[in-house]
Design an enzyme around this catalytic site. Structure first.
Site, short mmCIF file in Angstrom:
data_model
loop_
_atom_site.label_atom_id
_atom_site.label_comp_id
_atom_site.label_asym_id
_atom_site.label_seq_id
_atom_site.Cartn_x
_atom_site.Cartn_y
_atom_site.Cartn_z
CG ASP A 6 39.09 41.94 52.97
OD1 ASP A 6 39.82 42.07 51.97
OD2 ASP A 6 38.30 40.98 53.13
CB CYS A 7 39.71 47.14 49.87
SG CYS A 7 39.18 47.84 48.35
CG ASN A 11 31.02 43.16 48.20
OD1 ASN A 11 30.32 44.12 47.89
ND2 ASN A 11 30.66 41.93 47.93
CB VAL A 13 34.73 43.49 54.74
CG1 VAL A 13 34.12 43.13 56.10
CG2 VAL A 13 34.03 42.68 53.64
N GLY A 107 48.68 39.09 45.59
CA GLY A 107 47.53 39.85 46.10
C GLY A 107 47.60 39.93 47.61
N PRO A 108 47.44 41.12 48.19
CG PRO A 108 46.79 43.31 48.64
CD PRO A 108 47.21 42.40 47.52
CG ASP A 109 43.12 39.02 48.21
OD1 ASP A 109 44.21 39.13 47.64
OD2 ASP A 109 42.08 38.64 47.60
CG ASP A 129 39.01 34.43 49.88
OD1 ASP A 129 37.79 34.53 49.63
OD2 ASP A 129 39.64 35.32 50.50
#
Ligand SMILES: Nc1ncnc2c1ncn2[C@@H]1O[C@H](COP(=O)(O)OP(=O)(O)OP(=O)(O)O)[C@@H](O)[C@H]1O
Ligand SMILES: CC(C)(CO)[C@@H](O)C(=O)NCCC(=O)O
Ligand SMILES: [K+]
Length: 260
Positions: A6-7, A11, A13, A107-109, A129
């Site tokens: 998870d970029c 940061n 992860v 955003g993919p996140d 988030d």
């Protein structure tokens, strides 16, 4: 085993998922110059240090920074002999719909958080988030991503004050004892802390009013517990929400018959 990456803008992860649980989670700063070889040296050292014997067979990546994807793909190819699945690319399908304006790149996140939220809690959710940005993702009754809100991140706001004003120091976020600060640091912490409590409360109330149906609020990100301890803002908090979403998307794409 699955290596899930998870970029974010600050940061990156890495977690190892054995199909049932995460064996390890490691965090590094996001730098697009980092090469596949550098990632591997770092990863293999940590695995050895912790005595983790993980045979990585699959890699999935969510990246809000397009430039890092190339080197993560090389990492998967060269060291794990597998093709990385990248969220947002056409060959990586999502188990939920995305209902946004044509041509919008979500955003993919946020997509991963939507999938994770729906998998764990069902629909009608707001996922908050606290990352580089503070994002709110609206998850419909059927799990679809239906848009949301992007606000500046907590640390970004503190940093902006420090950068823009000569007399304001760098400070870390914490819950201030009182609203009225009697020194510079306390004043800044109060402005950001209570400002964000208000921001979260107001945005969630307005989303609920706009949608006119009960919605649960789920939060993730390192700063979520700090806000939760102050005020009852969220129905639940999951530290590993994004990572969980990556495992769900990976499973969905490897077992196409899989449905939630
Ligand atoms: N009590 C705390 N006080 C200050 N910072 C904290 C606290 N708890 C966690 N953090 C920090 O909050 C940040 C939030 O982490 P998170 O993974 O949610 O987002 P990020 O890594 O900053 O952003 P992105 O995912 O966009 O790169 C981390 O840098 C973490 O070190
Ligand atoms: C908003 C961030 C920076 C949060 O990580 C990321 O999701 C992103 O770059 N999004 C692209 C724009 C959008 O989500 O609509
Ligand atoms: K994040």
């Amino acid at each position: 085993m699955l290596l899930a990456i998870d970029c974010g803008n600050t940061n990156t992860v890495f977690s190892i998922w054995d199909g049932t649980r995460f064996l390890a989670t490691w965090r590094t700063s996001t730098e697009h110059q980092r090469t596949a070889d550098q990632y591997y040296v770092w990863l293999s050292t940590l695995m050895e240090f912790l005595g983790i014997k993980a045979e990585i067979t699959d890699v999935i990546v969510s990246s809000t920074v397009p430039r890092v994807v190339f080197n993560l793909r090389v990492l998967a190819d060269r060291y794990f002999n597998t093709r990385a699945m990248v969220v947002g690319k056409p060959d990586c399908e999502l188990p939920v719909d995305v209902r946004v304006d044509l041509g919008t790149n979500v955003g993919p996140d946020r997509l991963v958080n939507t999938v994770a939220g729906f998998d764990l809690y069902g629909g009608d959710l707001i996922v908050v988030d606290f990352g580089t940005a503070t994002t709110f993702d609206v998850v419909a009754a059927d799990g679809a991503y239906e848009g949301g809100v992007i606000a500046p991140g907590v640390n970004l706001s503190l940093e902006a004050l420090h950068q823009a004003a000569a007399a304001l120091p760098h400070v870390d976020i914490t819950k201030p004892q009182r609203v009225v600060g009697t020194n510079t640091v306390a004043c800044m912490q109060s402005g950001i802390f209570w400002g964000y409590v208000g921001l979260v409360r107001e945005i969630c109330a307005r989303i609920k009013a706009e949608r006119d149906r009960p919605m649960r609020i789920i939060s993730t990100g390192g700063l979520a517990p700090l806000f939760q301890q102050a005020e009852d803002l969220f129905d639940d908090w999951r530290e590993d929400l994004t990572m969980h979403g990556l495992t769900v998307i990976h499973r969905y794409n490897t077992h196409k018959d899989f449905r939630q």
